[in-house]
Scaffold this motif. Structure first.
Motif, PDB file in Angstrom:
ATOM      1  N   GLN A 375      25.400  26.988  39.463  1.00 53.73           N
ATOM      2  CA  GLN A 375      25.767  28.076  38.308  1.00 53.73           C
ATOM      3  C   GLN A 375      27.165  28.370  38.260  1.00 53.73           C
ATOM      4  OE1 GLN A 375      26.228  31.543  38.438  1.00 53.73           O
ATOM      5  NE2 GLN A 375      26.550  31.687  36.176  1.00 53.73           N
ATOM      6  N   LYS A 376      27.663  28.700  39.598  1.00 52.29           N
ATOM      7  CA  LYS A 376      29.191  29.002  39.918  1.00 52.29           C
ATOM      8  C   LYS A 376      29.989  27.855  39.581  1.00 52.29           C
ATOM      9  CE  LYS A 376      27.970  32.520  43.384  1.00 52.29           C
ATOM     10  NZ  LYS A 376      28.286  32.980  44.767  1.00 52.29           N
ATOM     11  N   ALA A 377      29.539  26.635  39.744  1.00 55.01           N
ATOM     12  CA  ALA A 377      30.572  25.482  39.538  1.00 55.01           C
ATOM     13  C   ALA A 377      30.659  25.254  38.394  1.00 55.01           C
ATOM     14  CB  ALA A 377      29.985  24.418  40.412  1.00 55.01           C
ATOM     15  N   ASN A 378      29.627  25.292  37.370  1.00 55.43           N
ATOM     16  CA  ASN A 378      29.752  25.128  36.098  1.00 55.43           C
ATOM     17  C   ASN A 378      30.090  26.153  34.957  1.00 55.43           C
ATOM     18  OD1 ASN A 378      28.691  22.616  36.666  1.00 55.43           O
ATOM     19  ND2 ASN A 378      26.534  23.202  36.575  1.00 55.43           N
ATOM     20  N   ALA A 379      30.179  27.429  35.665  1.00 53.76           N
ATOM     21  CA  ALA A 379      30.640  28.584  34.903  1.00 53.76           C
ATOM     22  C   ALA A 379      32.007  28.500  34.379  1.00 53.76           C
ATOM     23  CB  ALA A 379      30.585  29.911  35.775  1.00 53.76           C
ATOM     24  N   PRO A 380      32.421  28.861  33.118  1.00 53.54           N
ATOM     25  CA  PRO A 380      33.581  28.493  32.508  1.00 53.54           C
ATOM     26  C   PRO A 380      34.604  29.438  33.434  1.00 53.54           C
ATOM     27  CG  PRO A 380      32.181  30.074  30.933  1.00 53.54           C
ATOM     28  CD  PRO A 380      31.325  29.385  32.249  1.00 53.54           C
ATOM     29  N   PRO A 381      35.787  29.061  33.389  1.00 54.16           N
ATOM     30  CA  PRO A 381      36.898  29.770  33.683  1.00 54.16           C
ATOM     31  C   PRO A 381      37.006  30.976  33.171  1.00 54.16           C
ATOM     32  CG  PRO A 381      37.853  27.959  32.736  1.00 54.16           C
ATOM     33  CD  PRO A 381      36.397  27.804  32.696  1.00 54.16           C
ATOM     34  N   GLN A 382      37.433  32.233  34.139  1.00 52.18           N
ATOM     35  CA  GLN A 382      37.656  33.557  33.677  1.00 52.18           C
ATOM     36  C   GLN A 382      38.888  33.672  32.953  1.00 52.18           C
ATOM     37  OE1 GLN A 382      36.871  36.370  37.079  1.00 52.18           O
ATOM     38  NE2 GLN A 382      34.569  36.098  36.713  1.00 52.18           N
ATOM     39  N   LYS A 383      39.043  34.359  31.948  1.00 57.43           N
ATOM     40  CA  LYS A 383      40.193  34.545  31.191  1.00 57.43           C
ATOM     41  C   LYS A 383      41.075  35.414  32.152  1.00 57.43           C
ATOM     42  CE  LYS A 383      38.288  33.770  26.627  1.00 57.43           C
ATOM     43  NZ  LYS A 383      38.157  34.461  25.189  1.00 57.43           N
ATOM     44  N   ASN A 384      42.403  35.364  31.974  1.00 59.17           N
ATOM     45  CA  ASN A 384      43.321  36.160  32.862  1.00 59.17           C
ATOM     46  C   ASN A 384      43.415  37.472  31.923  1.00 59.17           C
ATOM     47  OD1 ASN A 384      45.271  37.478  33.966  1.00 59.17           O
ATOM     48  ND2 ASN A 384      46.839  35.533  33.934  1.00 59.17           N
ATOM     49  N   THR A 385      43.172  38.663  32.319  1.00 58.16           N
ATOM     50  CA  THR A 385      42.935  39.682  31.883  1.00 58.16           C
ATOM     51  C   THR A 385      43.728  40.670  32.648  1.00 58.16           C
ATOM     52  OG1 THR A 385      40.837  40.357  32.822  1.00 58.16           O
ATOM     53  CG2 THR A 385      40.429  39.276  30.979  1.00 58.16           C
ATOM     54  N   SER A 386      44.825  40.269  33.304  1.00 61.14           N
ATOM     55  CA  SER A 386      45.549  41.096  34.023  1.00 61.14           C
ATOM     56  C   SER A 386      46.349  42.140  33.189  1.00 61.14           C
ATOM     57  CB  SER A 386      46.721  40.268  35.033  1.00 61.14           C
ATOM     58  OG  SER A 386      47.325  39.744  34.216  1.00 61.14           O
TER      59      SER A 386
END
Length: 405
Positions: A375-386
């Protein structure tokens, strides 16, 4: 690849750390960790000798002691697995799938072994039967609970039970009763799920009543002679599932997919008949709202073979949703195959009651860990919300009207 390997190593360390509190002695915890290492090895047979070799031990004695003589509670490990699965795969719309699998055996000493039918072999053979609950959500699927079925021949033989170290208070339970206990444990632990699915073995008994009281929907298989009747509906329905199916017209059927398989969408023809709309308060005074009792029928496209399901769902639930829930049953079949072929679910060499539960629970934890990694490996990359990124975007002079709203 490096990211996946690091995720693997991190997850394995985490699982071993969580297990530590189950054992009074550090050496037992180390043996349990080595057991999981053995299950993850590439050896096709996860026997005691193979696991010992993977752990660098001169023989299988530590592995045998872990499953047999050491004192630790396999039910505590089951609860740990359940919490781990919820943490990584939890979803309010999840389906709890109930099914059984066989463990082929030689001889008569293994706890619960008897000549009985198992779908694993497709025939009556000498085996143990384990009833399992799998948690299936949009994040993945993993086993959550398990129970060893003891045939009546075992319950009538106290000496045999004692020799297999079965608990003195164990009593006979049918497979639906074992399933009902697992569902009750999940509800008591506040596991998030909305549905229960199972084949015709589990579509009878107290499971329907318990799920209605708990406010859970279900799609449960029933036999062709199971009786259905409607009331307060425009279309009068009465008779066995098979008799009702014969009255259906071509317009009553819809071709729908129950999910994706190895060869593409699992298309079947489906018919759904609403039988009654009932207030949830009739089953639990703390609940309200209309729920619909119905009959779902599946027809194989190639040969016309029919299967029947009793359903309970919030009023307005579509046939497509019910078909999707029923299709989640395939996940537990895939899980059985993977757990046996890759993690040695059916490679237990012990004969005792607690040996079976310990072995199976350790395999369940290993399977759950791999499901979480996937599940973690296939999760879409998180958007940069800095904050810096947000500031640059919102301070842009050339913002469109849409971005400014």
């Amino acid at each position: 690849m490096e990211t996946v390997l690091e995720l693997w190593a991190t997850s394995l360390r985490d699982v071993k750390r969580r297990m530590r509190s189950l054992f009074a002695q550090a050496r037992t915890a180390a043996s349990a960790g080595a057991f999981i290492d053995g299950l993850l090895s590439e050896e096709p047979r996860k026997t005691g000798w193979m696991r010992a070799e993977a752990a660098g031990d001169p023989g299988p004695w530590r592995q045998q002691e872990l499953l047999g003589r050491d004192r630790w509670d396999a039910d505590e490990l089951r609860d740990l697995v359940r919490d781990y699965v919820v943490e990584h795969l939890g979803d309010e719309g999840a389906v709890l799938v109930i099914d059984e699998t066989g463990f082929l055996k030689q001889g008569k000493a293994s706890c619960g072994v008897a000549r009985q039918y198992t779908g694993s072999a497709g025939k009556i053979t000498n085996c143990q039967i384990g009833v399992f609950a799998a948690y299936v959500s949009r994040h993945g699927h993993a086993f959550m609970d398990r129970a060893l079925y003891l045939p009546k021949s075992w319950m009538d033989d106290p000496h045999r039970l004692k020799a297999a170290h079965a608990p003195s208070d164990v009593g006979f339970s049918t497979k639906p009763q074992l399933a009902a206990k697992m569902i009750a444990r999940a509800i008591a632990a506040r596991v998030p799920f909305a549905w229960v699915a199972g084949d015709s073995v589990y579509g009878v008994g107290d499971i329907e009543r318990d799920l209605r009281q708990a406010g859970k929907g279900y799609v449960l298989g029933v036999a062709a002679n199971h009786w259905f009747g409607s009331w307060s509906q425009k279309r009068s329905i009465s008779g066995s599932a098979e008799e009702i199916a014969r009255t259906l017209k071509p317009v009553d059927w819809r071709r729908l997919s129950a999910g994706s398989g190895t060869k593409g969408p699992r298309l079947r023809d489906w018919a759904y008949l609403k039988l009654a709309d009932l207030d949830a308060g009739e089953f639990n005074k703390e609940r309200s709202g209309l729920w619909t009792r119905g009959l779902l029928i599946r027809r194989h496209i190639a040969d016309g073979e029919l299967a029947y399901f009793t359903t309970w769902c919030p009023a307005g639930t579509s046939i497509k949703q019910l078909v999707t829930v029923e299709g989640h049953r395939w996940a537990i079949e895939d899980s059985f195959e993977a757990a046996k072929n890759e993690f040695g679910l059916d490679h237990n060499e012990t004969r005792s009651w607690h040996g079976w539960y310990r072995h199976v629970s350790l395999v369940m934890l290993t399977f759950a860990m791999m499901a979480a990694i996937r599940q973690k490996a296939n999760a879409p990359p998180q958007k940069n919300t800095s904050r810096a990124t947000r500031t640059r975007k919102t301070s842009s002079v050339g913002r469109s009207k849409k971005s400014a709203e």
